[in-house]
Design an enzyme around this catalytic site. Structure first.
Site, PDB file in Angstrom:
ATOM      1  N   LEU A  72      -1.959  47.127 -27.842  1.00 32.59           N
ATOM      2  CA  LEU A  72      -2.531  46.956 -29.181  1.00 32.59           C
ATOM      3  C   LEU A  72      -3.919  46.340 -29.115  1.00 32.59           C
ATOM      4  O   LEU A  72      -4.250  45.613 -28.177  1.00 32.59           O
ATOM      5  CB  LEU A  72      -1.611  46.114 -30.066  1.00 32.59           C
ATOM      6  CG  LEU A  72      -1.344  44.638 -29.734  1.00 32.59           C
ATOM      7  CD1 LEU A  72      -2.511  43.739 -30.088  1.00 32.59           C
ATOM      8  CD2 LEU A  72      -0.099  44.172 -30.441  1.00 32.59           C
ATOM      9  N   LYS A 125      -1.603  48.867 -17.190  1.00 38.45           N
ATOM     10  CA  LYS A 125      -2.271  48.025 -18.191  1.00 38.45           C
ATOM     11  C   LYS A 125      -3.629  47.541 -17.672  1.00 38.45           C
ATOM     12  O   LYS A 125      -4.642  47.601 -18.384  1.00 38.45           O
ATOM     13  CB  LYS A 125      -1.369  46.828 -18.536  1.00 38.45           C
ATOM     14  CG  LYS A 125      -2.010  45.781 -19.413  1.00 38.45           C
ATOM     15  CD  LYS A 125      -2.329  46.287 -20.814  1.00 38.45           C
ATOM     16  CE  LYS A 125      -3.185  45.307 -21.570  1.00 38.45           C
ATOM     17  NZ  LYS A 125      -3.609  45.767 -22.879  1.00 38.45           N
ATOM     18  N   CYS A 174      -8.739  39.573 -23.461  1.00 40.45           N
ATOM     19  CA  CYS A 174      -8.152  40.505 -22.491  1.00 40.45           C
ATOM     20  C   CYS A 174      -9.135  41.039 -21.447  1.00 40.45           C
ATOM     21  O   CYS A 174      -8.941  40.805 -20.254  1.00 40.45           O
ATOM     22  CB  CYS A 174      -7.487  41.654 -23.222  1.00 40.45           C
ATOM     23  SG  CYS A 174      -6.037  41.113 -24.154  1.00 40.45           S
TER      24      CYS A 174
HETATM   25  P1  NAD Z   1      -1.645  33.867 -27.437  1.00 39.95           P
HETATM   26  O1  NAD Z   1      -2.286  32.760 -26.706  1.00 39.95           O
HETATM   27  O2  NAD Z   1      -2.178  34.312 -28.757  1.00 39.95           O
HETATM   28  O3  NAD Z   1      -0.098  33.538 -27.681  1.00 39.95           O
HETATM   29  C1  NAD Z   1       0.741  32.983 -26.738  1.00 39.95           C
HETATM   30  C2  NAD Z   1       1.801  32.143 -27.443  1.00 39.95           C
HETATM   31  O4  NAD Z   1       2.753  31.705 -26.481  1.00 39.95           O
HETATM   32  C3  NAD Z   1       1.235  30.890 -28.111  1.00 39.95           C
HETATM   33  O5  NAD Z   1       1.643  30.841 -29.467  1.00 39.95           O
HETATM   34  C4  NAD Z   1       1.854  29.740 -27.301  1.00 39.95           C
HETATM   35  O6  NAD Z   1       2.089  28.567 -28.080  1.00 39.95           O
HETATM   36  C5  NAD Z   1       3.145  30.386 -26.827  1.00 39.95           C
HETATM   37  N1  NAD Z   1       3.771  29.743 -25.678  1.00 39.95           N
HETATM   38  C6  NAD Z   1       3.198  29.209 -24.575  1.00 39.95           C
HETATM   39  N2  NAD Z   1       4.149  28.750 -23.727  1.00 39.95           N
HETATM   40  C7  NAD Z   1       5.348  29.002 -24.306  1.00 39.95           C
HETATM   41  C8  NAD Z   1       6.692  28.768 -23.930  1.00 39.95           C
HETATM   42  N3  NAD Z   1       7.001  28.178 -22.785  1.00 39.95           N
HETATM   43  N4  NAD Z   1       7.668  29.154 -24.767  1.00 39.95           N
HETATM   44  C9  NAD Z   1       7.368  29.751 -25.957  1.00 39.95           C
HETATM   45  N5  NAD Z   1       6.108  30.000 -26.358  1.00 39.95           N
HETATM   46  C10 NAD Z   1       5.110  29.629 -25.549  1.00 39.95           C
HETATM   47  O7  NAD Z   1      -1.610  35.090 -26.431  1.00 39.95           O
HETATM   48  P2  NAD Z   1      -1.684  36.647 -26.770  1.00 39.95           P
HETATM   49  O8  NAD Z   1      -3.090  37.021 -27.096  1.00 39.95           O
HETATM   50  O9  NAD Z   1      -0.595  36.985 -27.716  1.00 39.95           O
HETATM   51  O10 NAD Z   1      -1.372  37.271 -25.344  1.00 39.95           O
HETATM   52  C11 NAD Z   1      -0.081  37.213 -24.760  1.00 39.95           C
HETATM   53  C12 NAD Z   1      -0.052  38.164 -23.572  1.00 39.95           C
HETATM   54  O11 NAD Z   1      -0.271  39.505 -24.025  1.00 39.95           O
HETATM   55  C13 NAD Z   1      -1.157  37.904 -22.533  1.00 39.95           C
HETATM   56  O12 NAD Z   1      -0.657  38.210 -21.265  1.00 39.95           O
HETATM   57  C14 NAD Z   1      -2.235  38.908 -22.921  1.00 39.95           C
HETATM   58  O13 NAD Z   1      -3.046  39.258 -21.820  1.00 39.95           O
HETATM   59  C15 NAD Z   1      -1.406  40.084 -23.374  1.00 39.95           C
HETATM   60  N6  NAD Z   1      -2.070  40.974 -24.335  1.00 39.95           N
HETATM   61  C16 NAD Z   1      -2.853  40.485 -25.317  1.00 39.95           C
HETATM   62  C17 NAD Z   1      -3.454  41.343 -26.231  1.00 39.95           C
HETATM   63  C18 NAD Z   1      -4.327  40.818 -27.337  1.00 39.95           C
HETATM   64  O14 NAD Z   1      -5.036  41.614 -27.941  1.00 39.95           O
HETATM   65  N7  NAD Z   1      -4.312  39.549 -27.628  1.00 39.95           N
HETATM   66  C19 NAD Z   1      -3.245  42.737 -26.122  1.00 39.95           C
HETATM   67  C20 NAD Z   1      -2.420  43.213 -25.105  1.00 39.95           C
HETATM   68  C21 NAD Z   1      -1.837  42.326 -24.211  1.00 39.95           C
END
Ligand code: NAD
Length: 438
Positions: free
Chosen positions: A151, A205, A261
Protein backbone atom coordinates in the site's frame (compact mmCIF):
# COMPACT_ATOMS: atom_id res chain seq x y z
CA UNK A 1 -12.52 -15.00 10.50
CA UNK A 2 -11.00 -13.80 13.75
CA UNK A 3 -7.84 -11.85 13.11
CA UNK A 4 -5.29 -10.16 15.35
CA UNK A 5 -3.09 -7.38 13.99
CA UNK A 6 -0.01 -6.62 16.08
CA UNK A 7 1.27 -3.07 15.54
CA UNK A 8 -1.36 -0.47 14.70
CA UNK A 9 0.56 2.10 12.65
CA UNK A 10 0.06 3.14 9.03
CA UNK A 11 0.04 -0.48 7.82
CA UNK A 12 -1.52 -2.26 10.80
CA UNK A 13 -4.44 0.13 11.19
CA UNK A 14 -5.32 0.08 7.49
CA UNK A 15 -4.93 -3.72 7.37
CA UNK A 16 -7.11 -4.24 10.44
CA UNK A 17 -9.78 -1.79 9.33
CA UNK A 18 -10.01 -3.20 5.80
CA UNK A 19 -10.23 -6.79 7.02
CA UNK A 20 -13.00 -5.72 9.41
CA UNK A 21 -14.80 -4.01 6.52
CA UNK A 22 -14.96 -7.40 4.77
CA UNK A 23 -16.83 -8.85 7.75
CA UNK A 24 -13.94 -10.29 9.75
CA UNK A 25 -13.54 -9.72 13.49
CA UNK A 26 -10.30 -7.88 14.06
CA UNK A 27 -8.42 -7.04 17.24
CA UNK A 28 -5.56 -4.60 16.81
CA UNK A 29 -2.78 -4.67 19.38
CA UNK A 30 -0.36 -1.87 20.12
CA UNK A 31 2.06 -1.15 22.95
CA UNK A 32 1.22 2.55 22.79
CA UNK A 33 -1.45 2.83 25.50
CA UNK A 34 -2.50 6.38 24.63
CA UNK A 35 -2.94 5.43 20.98
CA UNK A 36 -5.04 2.38 21.87
CA UNK A 37 -7.21 4.44 24.23
CA UNK A 38 -7.85 7.11 21.59
CA UNK A 39 -8.64 4.50 18.91
CA UNK A 40 -11.09 2.85 21.29
CA UNK A 41 -12.72 6.26 21.60
CA UNK A 42 -13.10 6.50 17.85
CA UNK A 43 -10.09 8.67 17.00
CA UNK A 44 -7.96 7.68 14.00
CA UNK A 45 -4.37 8.51 14.99
CA UNK A 46 -3.06 9.15 11.45
CA UNK A 47 -4.18 11.18 8.46
CA UNK A 48 -5.12 8.76 5.70
CA UNK A 49 -7.84 9.64 3.16
CA UNK A 50 -11.03 7.51 3.37
CA UNK A 51 -9.93 5.71 6.53
CA UNK A 52 -12.10 7.60 9.05
CA UNK A 53 -15.44 6.44 7.64
CA UNK A 54 -14.74 2.71 7.55
CA UNK A 55 -12.87 2.89 10.86
CA UNK A 56 -15.88 4.50 12.53
CA UNK A 57 -18.37 2.03 10.99
CA UNK A 58 -16.45 -1.09 11.95
CA UNK A 59 -15.71 0.19 15.45
CA UNK A 60 -19.38 1.00 15.96
CA UNK A 61 -20.50 -2.38 14.62
CA UNK A 62 -18.07 -4.20 16.89
CA UNK A 63 -15.87 -5.80 14.22
CA UNK A 64 -12.84 -3.63 15.03
CA UNK A 65 -11.34 -3.64 18.50
CA UNK A 66 -8.18 -2.37 20.15
CA UNK A 67 -6.09 -3.59 23.05
CA UNK A 68 -2.61 -3.47 24.53
CA UNK A 69 -2.91 -7.10 25.65
CA UNK A 70 -1.36 -9.48 23.12
CA UNK A 71 -2.55 -12.66 24.87
CA UNK A 72 -6.24 -11.72 24.88
CA UNK A 73 -6.01 -10.49 21.27
CA UNK A 74 -4.64 -13.73 19.89
CA UNK A 75 -6.64 -16.12 22.05
CA UNK A 76 -9.47 -16.61 19.54
CA UNK A 77 -7.64 -15.39 16.45
CA UNK A 78 -6.71 -17.90 13.79
CA UNK A 79 -4.54 -15.42 11.92
CA UNK A 80 -2.05 -13.07 13.54
CA UNK A 81 -0.63 -10.28 11.39
CA UNK A 82 2.64 -8.64 12.39
CA UNK A 83 2.68 -5.02 11.17
CA UNK A 84 5.56 -3.93 13.35
CA UNK A 85 8.32 -1.39 12.69
CA UNK A 86 11.50 -2.59 10.99
CA UNK A 87 13.61 0.59 11.23
CA UNK A 88 17.17 0.73 9.98
CA UNK A 89 19.75 -0.46 12.47
CA UNK A 90 23.11 1.28 12.79
CA UNK A 91 24.60 -0.71 9.91
CA UNK A 92 21.61 -0.05 7.63
CA UNK A 93 20.12 -3.52 8.03
CA UNK A 94 16.48 -3.86 9.10
CA UNK A 95 16.15 -3.98 12.89
CA UNK A 96 14.13 -7.14 13.55
CA UNK A 97 13.92 -6.74 17.32
CA UNK A 98 10.22 -5.69 17.28
CA UNK A 99 9.21 -8.60 15.04
CA UNK A 100 11.28 -11.25 16.79
CA UNK A 101 10.33 -9.90 20.23
CA UNK A 102 6.65 -10.36 19.48
CA UNK A 103 7.33 -13.77 17.86
CA UNK A 104 8.98 -14.95 21.06
CA UNK A 105 6.01 -13.77 23.14
CA UNK A 106 3.62 -15.53 20.76
CA UNK A 107 5.44 -18.81 21.29
CA UNK A 108 4.72 -18.55 25.01
CA UNK A 109 1.01 -17.79 24.71
CA UNK A 110 -0.26 -19.71 21.67
CA UNK A 111 -2.33 -22.74 22.63
CA UNK A 112 -3.81 -23.79 19.29
CA UNK A 113 -2.97 -23.66 15.57
CA UNK A 114 -2.33 -20.14 14.23
CA UNK A 115 -1.03 -18.61 11.03
CA UNK A 116 1.48 -15.88 11.84
CA UNK A 117 1.65 -13.51 8.89
CA UNK A 118 4.51 -11.10 8.49
CA UNK A 119 3.32 -7.85 6.90
CA UNK A 120 6.33 -5.85 7.98
CA UNK A 121 9.03 -5.33 5.36
CA UNK A 122 11.70 -7.80 6.41
CA UNK A 123 14.90 -9.19 4.92
CA UNK A 124 15.18 -12.56 3.25
CA UNK A 125 15.22 -15.33 5.83
CA UNK A 126 13.03 -13.56 8.41
CA UNK A 127 10.17 -16.08 8.13
CA UNK A 128 12.62 -18.76 9.29
CA UNK A 129 13.80 -16.52 12.13
CA UNK A 130 10.23 -15.82 13.22
CA UNK A 131 9.47 -19.54 13.05
CA UNK A 132 12.47 -20.34 15.24
CA UNK A 133 11.69 -17.54 17.71
CA UNK A 134 8.15 -18.89 18.18
CA UNK A 135 9.31 -22.49 18.33
CA UNK A 136 11.55 -21.91 21.39
CA UNK A 137 8.57 -21.91 23.74
CA UNK A 138 5.72 -23.15 21.58
CA UNK A 139 3.75 -26.31 22.25
CA UNK A 140 1.28 -26.07 19.39
CA UNK A 141 1.30 -26.33 15.60
CA UNK A 142 1.67 -23.08 13.63
CA UNK A 143 2.70 -21.68 10.25
CA UNK A 144 4.65 -18.54 9.47
CA UNK A 145 3.71 -16.77 6.24
CA UNK A 146 5.29 -13.84 4.43
CA UNK A 147 2.74 -11.36 3.05
CA UNK A 148 4.48 -8.07 2.23
CA UNK A 149 2.34 -4.96 2.03
CA UNK A 150 2.43 -2.74 -1.06
CA UNK A 151 0.00 0.00 0.00
CA UNK A 152 0.95 3.63 -0.56
CA UNK A 153 0.29 6.18 2.15
CA UNK A 154 -2.28 8.63 0.82
CA UNK A 155 -3.98 5.82 -1.16
CA UNK A 156 -3.71 3.15 1.51
CA UNK A 157 -7.37 2.17 1.78
CA UNK A 158 -7.84 1.94 -1.97
CA UNK A 159 -4.58 0.03 -2.42
CA UNK A 160 -5.54 -2.42 0.31
CA UNK A 161 -9.10 -2.92 -0.92
CA UNK A 162 -8.09 -3.31 -4.57
CA UNK A 163 -4.50 -4.54 -4.61
CA UNK A 164 -2.65 -4.87 -7.93
CA UNK A 165 -1.55 -8.21 -6.55
CA UNK A 166 -1.25 -10.05 -3.27
CA UNK A 167 2.04 -11.81 -2.61
CA UNK A 168 2.06 -14.73 -0.20
CA UNK A 169 5.12 -16.73 0.74
CA UNK A 170 4.48 -20.10 2.31
CA UNK A 171 5.18 -23.79 1.83
CA UNK A 172 2.21 -24.87 3.95
CA UNK A 173 -0.94 -26.02 2.15
CA UNK A 174 -3.04 -25.33 5.22
CA UNK A 175 -1.79 -21.73 5.52
CA UNK A 176 -2.19 -21.23 1.77
CA UNK A 177 -5.88 -22.17 1.96
CA UNK A 178 -6.52 -19.87 4.92
CA UNK A 179 -4.77 -16.94 3.20
CA UNK A 180 -6.66 -17.59 -0.06
CA UNK A 181 -9.99 -17.45 1.76
CA UNK A 182 -9.00 -14.31 3.63
CA UNK A 183 -7.96 -12.41 0.51
CA UNK A 184 -10.67 -13.73 -1.84
CA UNK A 185 -12.97 -10.69 -1.34
CA UNK A 186 -10.12 -8.33 -2.27
CA UNK A 187 -9.34 -9.95 -5.63
CA UNK A 188 -12.83 -10.53 -7.03
CA UNK A 189 -12.01 -8.55 -10.16
CA UNK A 190 -9.32 -11.07 -11.00
CA UNK A 191 -6.21 -9.43 -9.66
CA UNK A 192 -3.76 -12.20 -8.84
CA UNK A 193 -2.64 -13.75 -5.60
CA UNK A 194 0.91 -14.95 -6.20
CA UNK A 195 1.95 -17.83 -4.00
CA UNK A 196 5.65 -18.45 -3.65
CA UNK A 197 8.26 -19.47 -1.11
CA UNK A 198 8.79 -17.09 1.80
CA UNK A 199 12.29 -16.00 0.75
CA UNK A 200 11.09 -14.90 -2.70
CA UNK A 201 8.10 -13.14 -1.17
CA UNK A 202 10.33 -11.23 1.26
CA UNK A 203 12.69 -10.20 -1.52
CA UNK A 204 9.81 -9.19 -3.82
CA UNK A 205 8.93 -6.33 -1.49
CA UNK A 206 12.48 -4.99 -1.40
CA UNK A 207 12.86 -5.40 -5.15
CA UNK A 208 9.66 -3.39 -5.73
CA UNK A 209 10.69 -0.50 -3.49
CA UNK A 210 14.29 -0.47 -4.69
CA UNK A 211 13.13 -0.48 -8.32
CA UNK A 212 10.76 2.45 -7.72
CA UNK A 213 13.43 4.39 -5.83
CA UNK A 214 15.79 3.74 -8.74
CA UNK A 215 13.20 4.97 -11.26
CA UNK A 216 12.77 8.23 -9.34
CA UNK A 217 16.50 8.61 -8.96
CA UNK A 218 17.15 7.99 -12.64
CA UNK A 219 14.73 10.78 -13.55
CA UNK A 220 16.37 13.09 -11.03
CA UNK A 221 19.74 12.44 -12.68
CA UNK A 222 18.20 13.15 -16.10
CA UNK A 223 16.75 16.38 -14.63
CA UNK A 224 20.16 17.43 -13.35
CA UNK A 225 21.60 16.80 -16.79
CA UNK A 226 18.74 18.78 -18.36
CA UNK A 227 19.73 21.78 -16.23
CA UNK A 228 23.28 21.56 -17.59
CA UNK A 229 22.40 21.07 -21.25
CA UNK A 230 19.35 23.32 -21.39
CA UNK A 231 16.73 20.60 -21.95
CA UNK A 232 13.32 20.26 -20.27
CA UNK A 233 12.80 17.18 -18.10
CA UNK A 234 9.02 17.35 -18.58
CA UNK A 235 9.49 16.81 -22.31
CA UNK A 236 11.82 13.87 -21.64
CA UNK A 237 9.27 12.45 -19.21
CA UNK A 238 6.49 12.56 -21.78
CA UNK A 239 8.80 11.33 -24.50
CA UNK A 240 9.93 8.23 -22.67
CA UNK A 241 6.76 7.60 -20.62
CA UNK A 242 4.73 6.86 -23.73
CA UNK A 243 6.92 3.79 -24.28
CA UNK A 244 4.89 1.04 -22.61
CA UNK A 245 8.07 -0.73 -21.55
CA UNK A 246 8.88 2.32 -19.42
CA UNK A 247 5.40 3.51 -18.40
CA UNK A 248 4.17 6.97 -17.43
CA UNK A 249 4.26 6.63 -13.66
CA UNK A 250 7.04 7.50 -11.25
CA UNK A 251 8.83 9.65 -13.82
CA UNK A 252 8.47 13.04 -12.13
CA UNK A 253 11.72 14.73 -11.22
CA UNK A 254 11.95 16.42 -7.85
CA UNK A 255 13.92 16.79 -4.65
CA UNK A 256 14.38 13.11 -3.96
CA UNK A 257 12.39 10.30 -2.42
CA UNK A 258 11.66 10.15 1.30
CA UNK A 259 9.18 8.45 3.58
CA UNK A 260 9.32 5.57 5.96
CA UNK A 261 9.93 2.95 3.25
CA UNK A 262 12.14 3.78 0.25
CA UNK A 263 15.17 5.13 2.14
CA UNK A 264 15.24 2.33 4.70
CA UNK A 265 14.35 -0.43 2.25
CA UNK A 266 17.00 0.53 -0.32
CA UNK A 267 19.53 0.65 2.51
CA UNK A 268 18.42 -2.69 3.93
CA UNK A 269 18.54 -4.39 0.52
CA UNK A 270 22.05 -3.07 -0.05
CA UNK A 271 22.96 -4.46 3.36
CA UNK A 272 21.46 -7.87 2.53
CA UNK A 273 23.50 -7.93 -0.69
CA UNK A 274 26.61 -7.10 1.31
CA UNK A 275 25.85 -9.91 3.79
CA UNK A 276 25.78 -12.31 0.86
CA UNK A 277 29.02 -10.89 -0.63
CA UNK A 278 27.24 -9.25 -3.52
CA UNK A 279 28.19 -5.73 -4.56
CA UNK A 280 24.82 -4.23 -5.59
CA UNK A 281 26.31 -1.16 -7.29
CA UNK A 282 23.05 0.39 -8.51
CA UNK A 283 21.70 0.68 -4.97
CA UNK A 284 24.79 2.46 -3.69
CA UNK A 285 24.44 5.03 -6.47
CA UNK A 286 20.72 5.45 -5.86
CA UNK A 287 21.37 6.26 -2.19
CA UNK A 288 24.20 8.70 -3.02
CA UNK A 289 22.20 10.52 -5.68
CA UNK A 290 19.13 10.79 -3.44
CA UNK A 291 21.16 12.21 -0.54
CA UNK A 292 22.45 14.87 -2.91
CA UNK A 293 19.10 15.52 -4.59
CA UNK A 294 17.28 16.07 -1.30
CA UNK A 295 19.37 19.13 -0.52
CA UNK A 296 20.12 20.34 -4.06
CA UNK A 297 17.42 22.97 -3.77
CA UNK A 298 19.19 24.55 -0.80
CA UNK A 299 22.32 24.92 -2.94
CA UNK A 300 20.21 26.67 -5.59
CA UNK A 301 18.79 29.05 -2.99
CA UNK A 302 22.24 29.77 -1.56
CA UNK A 303 23.61 30.52 -4.96
CA UNK A 304 20.69 32.86 -5.74
CA UNK A 305 21.36 34.85 -2.56
CA UNK A 306 25.15 35.00 -3.18
CA UNK A 307 25.84 32.40 -0.49
CA UNK A 308 24.48 34.57 2.27
CA UNK A 309 21.14 33.43 3.65
CA UNK A 310 21.53 34.97 7.08
CA UNK A 311 18.37 36.84 8.07
CA UNK A 312 16.47 35.81 4.95
CA UNK A 313 12.89 34.70 5.36
CA UNK A 314 11.85 31.63 3.42
CA UNK A 315 8.32 30.31 3.16
CA UNK A 316 8.19 26.52 2.99
CA UNK A 317 5.16 24.89 1.40
CA UNK A 318 4.92 21.21 2.27
CA UNK A 319 6.46 19.23 5.11
CA UNK A 320 5.10 15.69 4.60
CA UNK A 321 7.28 13.40 2.49
CA UNK A 322 4.49 13.34 -0.09
CA UNK A 323 0.94 14.69 -0.41
CA UNK A 324 -2.10 13.24 1.36
CA UNK A 325 -0.25 12.02 4.42
CA UNK A 326 0.91 13.47 7.72
CA UNK A 327 3.96 11.17 7.63
CA UNK A 328 7.23 13.12 7.79
CA UNK A 329 9.65 10.24 8.18
CA UNK A 330 12.72 10.96 6.01
CA UNK A 331 10.87 13.84 4.34
CA UNK A 332 13.16 16.03 2.20
CA UNK A 333 11.61 19.05 4.02
CA UNK A 334 13.28 17.97 7.27
CA UNK A 335 16.73 17.98 5.67
CA UNK A 336 16.00 21.30 4.00
CA UNK A 337 14.85 22.91 7.28
CA UNK A 338 17.96 21.67 9.04
CA UNK A 339 20.27 23.19 6.42
CA UNK A 340 18.38 26.47 6.14
CA UNK A 341 18.38 26.94 9.93
CA UNK A 342 22.15 26.42 9.95
CA UNK A 343 22.40 29.22 7.36
CA UNK A 344 20.47 31.57 9.65
CA UNK A 345 17.22 31.51 7.66
CA UNK A 346 13.89 32.37 9.22
CA UNK A 347 11.40 29.69 8.08
CA UNK A 348 7.65 30.00 7.93
CA UNK A 349 6.13 26.65 6.98
CA UNK A 350 2.72 25.47 5.92
CA UNK A 351 1.48 21.91 5.44
CA UNK A 352 -2.19 20.84 5.42
CA UNK A 353 -1.61 17.85 7.73
CA UNK A 354 1.98 17.37 8.85
CA UNK A 355 2.81 20.52 10.87
CA UNK A 356 2.10 18.89 14.26
CA UNK A 357 4.55 16.09 13.54
CA UNK A 358 7.24 18.58 12.47
CA UNK A 359 6.63 20.60 15.66
CA UNK A 360 7.71 17.53 17.64
CA UNK A 361 11.14 17.78 15.97
CA UNK A 362 11.80 21.47 15.38
CA UNK A 363 9.54 23.03 18.05
CA UNK A 364 9.56 26.80 17.79
CA UNK A 365 12.76 26.95 15.71
CA UNK A 366 10.48 27.54 12.72
CA UNK A 367 7.09 29.23 12.40
CA UNK A 368 3.97 27.30 11.45
CA UNK A 369 1.48 29.19 9.33
CA UNK A 370 -2.19 28.34 9.35
CA UNK A 371 -2.56 28.79 5.59
CA UNK A 372 -0.24 29.00 2.56
CA UNK A 373 -0.60 32.77 2.23
CA UNK A 374 0.24 33.50 5.85
CA UNK A 375 3.49 31.56 5.30
CA UNK A 376 4.63 33.77 2.43
CA UNK A 377 4.10 37.12 4.17
CA UNK A 378 7.25 39.18 3.74
CA UNK A 379 9.19 36.17 2.46
CA UNK A 380 12.32 36.61 0.38
CA UNK A 381 11.51 33.37 -1.39
CA UNK A 382 9.00 30.52 -1.47
CA UNK A 383 10.21 26.92 -1.51
CA UNK A 384 7.76 24.18 -2.55
CA UNK A 385 8.76 20.84 -1.03
CA UNK A 386 5.58 18.71 -1.29
CA UNK A 387 3.09 18.56 -4.15
CA UNK A 388 -0.14 18.92 -2.14
CA UNK A 389 -3.05 19.72 -4.50
CA UNK A 390 -3.69 22.98 -2.66
CA UNK A 391 -0.33 24.31 -3.92
CA UNK A 392 -1.01 23.52 -7.57
CA UNK A 393 -3.01 26.59 -8.51
CA UNK A 394 -2.15 29.29 -6.00
CA UNK A 395 -3.32 32.89 -6.24
CA UNK A 396 -0.15 34.29 -7.76
CA UNK A 397 -1.47 37.82 -7.31
CA UNK A 398 -1.71 37.30 -3.56
CA UNK A 399 1.80 35.84 -3.57
CA UNK A 400 3.10 38.86 -5.45
CA UNK A 401 1.45 41.19 -2.98
CA UNK A 402 2.52 39.39 0.19
CA UNK A 403 6.06 38.33 -0.63
CA UNK A 404 9.01 40.67 -0.25
CA UNK A 405 10.30 39.39 -3.58
CA UNK A 406 8.69 37.32 -6.31
CA UNK A 407 11.04 34.36 -6.01
CA UNK A 408 9.98 30.70 -6.10
CA UNK A 409 12.10 27.56 -5.80
CA UNK A 410 9.90 24.67 -6.79
CA UNK A 411 11.14 21.22 -5.78
CA UNK A 412 8.11 19.52 -7.36
CA UNK A 413 7.72 21.26 -10.75
CA UNK A 414 4.17 22.39 -10.05
CA UNK A 415 4.08 25.48 -12.24
CA UNK A 416 4.60 26.30 -15.89
CA UNK A 417 7.88 28.22 -16.31
CA UNK A 418 6.49 30.27 -19.21
CA UNK A 419 3.53 31.37 -17.10
CA UNK A 420 5.80 32.25 -14.20
CA UNK A 421 7.90 34.42 -16.48
CA UNK A 422 4.77 36.15 -17.71
CA UNK A 423 3.74 36.81 -14.11
CA UNK A 424 7.13 38.32 -13.38
CA UNK A 425 8.48 35.67 -11.02
CA UNK A 426 12.02 34.39 -10.67
CA UNK A 427 11.22 30.68 -10.91
CA UNK A 428 13.69 27.88 -10.36
CA UNK A 429 12.41 24.30 -10.65
CA UNK A 430 13.98 20.88 -11.26
CA UNK A 431 15.39 19.97 -14.68
CA UNK A 432 13.84 22.96 -16.44
CA UNK A 433 15.17 26.34 -17.49
CA UNK A 434 15.30 28.94 -14.74
CA UNK A 435 13.08 31.88 -15.61
CA UNK A 436 13.42 35.42 -14.42
CA UNK A 437 12.26 38.79 -15.58
CA UNK A 438 15.81 40.03 -16.23
P1 NAD B 1 4.43 2.52 12.22
O1 NAD B 1 5.63 2.99 12.93
O2 NAD B 1 3.44 3.49 11.67
O3 NAD B 1 3.59 1.53 13.15
C1 NAD B 1 4.14 0.55 13.95
C2 NAD B 1 3.27 0.35 15.18
O4 NAD B 1 3.75 -0.77 15.91
C3 NAD B 1 3.28 1.54 16.13
O5 NAD B 1 1.96 1.95 16.42
C4 NAD B 1 3.98 0.99 17.39
O6 NAD B 1 3.51 1.58 18.60
C5 NAD B 1 3.62 -0.49 17.29
N1 NAD B 1 4.47 -1.38 18.07
C6 NAD B 1 5.80 -1.34 18.26
N2 NAD B 1 6.20 -2.39 19.02
C7 NAD B 1 5.09 -3.11 19.30
C8 NAD B 1 4.84 -4.30 20.04
N3 NAD B 1 5.82 -4.96 20.64
N4 NAD B 1 3.58 -4.75 20.13
C9 NAD B 1 2.56 -4.07 19.53
N5 NAD B 1 2.74 -2.95 18.81
C10 NAD B 1 3.98 -2.47 18.70
O7 NAD B 1 4.95 1.57 11.06
P2 NAD B 1 4.30 1.32 9.62
O8 NAD B 1 4.58 2.48 8.73
O9 NAD B 1 2.90 0.85 9.81
O10 NAD B 1 5.20 0.12 9.10
C11 NAD B 1 5.11 -1.18 9.64
C12 NAD B 1 5.86 -2.13 8.72
O11 NAD B 1 5.24 -2.15 7.43
C13 NAD B 1 7.32 -1.73 8.45
O12 NAD B 1 8.09 -2.89 8.30
C14 NAD B 1 7.24 -0.99 7.12
O13 NAD B 1 8.46 -1.04 6.41
C15 NAD B 1 6.17 -1.78 6.41
N6 NAD B 1 5.43 -1.03 5.38
C16 NAD B 1 5.09 0.26 5.57
C17 NAD B 1 4.37 0.95 4.59
C18 NAD B 1 3.97 2.39 4.78
O14 NAD B 1 3.58 3.01 3.80
N7 NAD B 1 4.04 2.93 5.96
C19 NAD B 1 4.01 0.29 3.40
C20 NAD B 1 4.37 -1.05 3.24
C21 NAD B 1 5.08 -1.70 4.23
Amino acid sequence: MNIAVVGTGYVGLVTGTCFAEMGNHVICVDIDKAKVESMKNGKVPIYEPHLDGIFERNLRQGRLNFTTDLASAIKDSKIIFLALPTPPGEDGSADLSYVLGVAEQLGKIMTDYKVIVNKSTVPVGTAEKVHNAILVNCKTEFDVVSNPEFLREGFAVDDFMKPDRVVIGTDSEKARKIMSDLYAPFVRQGNPIYFMDARSSELTKYAANAFLATKITFMNEIANLCEKVGANVDMIRIGIGSDTRIGKRFLFAGIGYGGSCFPKDVQALARTAQDYDYDFKVLTSVMDVNDRQRISIVEKIKSYFDNNLSGKKIALWGLAFKPDTDDIREAPALYIIDLLLKEGVEISAYDPEAANNVKKIFGDKIKYASDPYEAVENADALLVATEWSVFRTPEFETLSRKMKAKVIFDGRNLYDPAKMKELGFYYNSVGRTVVSTN
